[in-house]
Scaffold this active site. Structure first.
Site, PDB file in Angstrom:
ATOM      1  CG  HIS A  19     -92.231  21.064  60.745  1.00  0.00           C
ATOM      2  ND1 HIS A  19     -91.441  20.300  61.506  1.00  0.00           N
ATOM      3  CD2 HIS A  19     -91.438  21.754  59.883  1.00  0.00           C
ATOM      4  CE1 HIS A  19     -90.270  20.476  60.924  1.00  0.00           C
ATOM      5  NE2 HIS A  19     -90.176  21.346  60.050  1.00  0.00           N
ATOM      6  CG  HIS A  42     -81.890  28.127  54.593  1.00  0.00           C
ATOM      7  ND1 HIS A  42     -82.729  28.710  53.753  1.00  0.00           N
ATOM      8  CD2 HIS A  42     -80.949  28.602  55.023  1.00  0.00           C
ATOM      9  CE1 HIS A  42     -81.868  30.034  53.549  1.00  0.00           C
ATOM     10  NE2 HIS A  42     -80.904  30.106  54.386  1.00  0.00           N
ATOM     11  CB  SER A  99     -89.413  21.609  56.379  1.00  0.00           C
ATOM     12  OG  SER A  99     -88.245  21.801  55.958  1.00  0.00           O
ATOM     13  CG  ASP A 139     -77.175  31.472  49.639  1.00  0.00           C
ATOM     14  OD1 ASP A 139     -77.114  31.473  50.809  1.00  0.00           O
ATOM     15  OD2 ASP A 139     -77.997  32.148  48.772  1.00  0.00           O
ATOM     16  CG  ASP A 160     -86.721  26.701  58.637  1.00  0.00           C
ATOM     17  OD1 ASP A 160     -86.706  27.494  59.472  1.00  0.00           O
ATOM     18  OD2 ASP A 160     -86.666  25.461  58.968  1.00  0.00           O
TER      19      ASP A 160
HETATM   20  N1  SAM Z   1     -86.077  23.429  57.152  1.00  0.00           N
HETATM   21  C1  SAM Z   1     -85.572  22.279  58.088  1.00  0.00           C
HETATM   22  C2  SAM Z   1     -86.719  21.781  58.993  1.00  0.00           C
HETATM   23  O1  SAM Z   1     -87.651  22.412  58.989  1.00  0.00           O
HETATM   24  O2  SAM Z   1     -86.754  20.594  58.772  1.00  0.00           O
HETATM   25  C3  SAM Z   1     -84.684  22.942  59.146  1.00  0.00           C
HETATM   26  C4  SAM Z   1     -83.729  23.799  58.551  1.00  0.00           C
HETATM   27  S1  SAM Z   1     -82.439  24.509  59.397  1.00  0.00           S
HETATM   28  C5  SAM Z   1     -83.277  25.652  60.445  1.00  0.00           C
HETATM   29  C6  SAM Z   1     -81.455  25.530  58.560  1.00  0.00           C
HETATM   30  C7  SAM Z   1     -80.589  24.783  57.483  1.00  0.00           C
HETATM   31  O3  SAM Z   1     -79.844  25.677  56.720  1.00  0.00           O
HETATM   32  C8  SAM Z   1     -79.317  23.855  58.307  1.00  0.00           C
HETATM   33  O4  SAM Z   1     -79.321  22.561  58.098  1.00  0.00           O
HETATM   34  C9  SAM Z   1     -78.094  24.587  57.580  1.00  0.00           C
HETATM   35  O5  SAM Z   1     -77.023  23.981  57.472  1.00  0.00           O
HETATM   36  C10 SAM Z   1     -78.651  25.176  56.436  1.00  0.00           C
HETATM   37  N2  SAM Z   1     -78.081  26.378  55.968  1.00  0.00           N
HETATM   38  C11 SAM Z   1     -77.053  27.434  56.407  1.00  0.00           C
HETATM   39  N3  SAM Z   1     -76.959  28.532  55.493  1.00  0.00           N
HETATM   40  C12 SAM Z   1     -77.577  28.005  54.547  1.00  0.00           C
HETATM   41  C13 SAM Z   1     -77.409  28.798  53.238  1.00  0.00           C
HETATM   42  N4  SAM Z   1     -77.097  29.840  52.727  1.00  0.00           N
HETATM   43  N5  SAM Z   1     -77.922  27.990  52.195  1.00  0.00           N
HETATM   44  C14 SAM Z   1     -78.573  26.825  52.343  1.00  0.00           C
HETATM   45  N6  SAM Z   1     -78.794  26.315  53.384  1.00  0.00           N
HETATM   46  C15 SAM Z   1     -78.077  26.800  54.623  1.00  0.00           C
END
Ligand code: SAM
Length: 259
Positions: A19, A42, A99, A139, A160
């Site tokens: 961040h 993500h 984020s 996705d 992420d």
């Molecule tokens: N970027 C966020 C932050 O820094 O605040 C944190 C994200 S967290 C590490 C990853 C997220 O990806 C989770 O909420 C999960 O549910 C989601 N996720 C998992 N597989 C995914 C996919 N194929 N496409 C989109 N989101 C997905």
């Protein structure tokens, strides 16, 4: 199956690294009086409670952002600290922004935002705090392929993933190569965990082979719990904005001295 929930980890030392670089990049990109696009594959739920059961259970935020803030790891005028102060003043002192909200702190009315989050509960929570964005419950890599090159064309994509599946490491360089071909001016940032078994190394080698001018920043820290396998955080950035390499070097020194 989606089992990862960022609420257990929000505000940990990996978030601090990721961040701080995200906020620095967005601060620089939004200085120019031209609209931009901000994309995330993500996104997570956007806002976390540090007094919630999940954060208290792991204690990762206490050992992360709370310790770093109380010990002055980052100056008060650092872009991340400015975003954190502003978001906490409107959302509550015990919150920590994900984020999407950190990026949004820097955005102007003509900027455009696309956020993907696949998990139904995380997506529902995200929708309550991101009226400024177009949300995609699909996705994240599919969303990025569909939206890139975005309008406006200048801007940033944060990738992420939760890295729940080992195969993600091999697939990510292929996804990024396709996105970068379609959007050669985009700032493309990937976060990855550094685990004790170094499973990120072949992925990073492939990424650097395809994009030799990318910025690579890694920091190390003690595991959150004895036996926990994450011992560091990596950010890899194609087309890094001016000043990001200097900020990455500063963060690497801070983590080496204080983490
Ligand atoms: N970027 C966020 C932050 O820094 O605040 C944190 C994200 S967290 C590490 C990853 C997220 O990806 C989770 O909420 C999960 O549910 C989601 N996720 C998992 N597989 C995914 C996919 N194929 N496409 C989109 N989101 C997905």
């Amino acid at each position: 199956m989606l089992s990862y929930q960022h609420a257990y980890h929000a505000g940990n030392l990996a978030d601090l690294h990721k961040h701080a670089l995200l906020a620095t990049a967005m601060d620089y990109l939004t200085r120019k009086d031209k609209p931009l696009s901000y994309l995330e594959t993500h996104a997570g739920r956007g806002l976390y409670r540090l007094d919630g059961a999940e954060a208290l259970k792991t204690g990762e935020a206490a050992a992360g952002i709370e310790r770093a803030a109380s010990q002055g790891w980052l100056p008060e005028d650092h872009p991340l600290m400015r975003a954190l102060t502003a978001i906490r003043s409107s959302r509550g002192g015990n919150t920590y922004p994900g984020s999407p909200l950190i990026a949004a702190h820097f955005l102007r009315p003509d900027d455009r935002v696309h956020l993907a989050e696949l998990h139904p509960a995380e997506h529902a929570a995200l929708s309550t705090v991101t009226g400024f964005a177009t949300l995609h419950q699909r996705d994240g890599f599919e969303m990025a392929q569909a939206v890139c090159p975005p309008t406006p064309r200048r801007g940033m994509l944060l990738i992420d993933p939760s890295f729940e599946v080992k195969a993600d490491y091999a697939a990510i360089p292929r996804h990024i190569a396709k996105i970068a071909r379609k959007w050669n001016v985009g700032v493309i940032a990937l976060w990855y965990p550094i685990l004790t078994d170094d499973r990120h190394l072949p992925m990073v080698r492939d990424l650097m082979r395809d994009h030799p001018d990318a910025l690579l920043s890694e920091v190390r820290f003690p595991p959150a719990r004895p036996g926990h396998s994450m011992v560091g955080s990596g950010m890899w950035v194609v087309n890094p904005p001016w000043g990001l390499a200097d900020e990455a070097a500063r963060l690497e020194t801070i983590f080496a001295e204080r983490a």
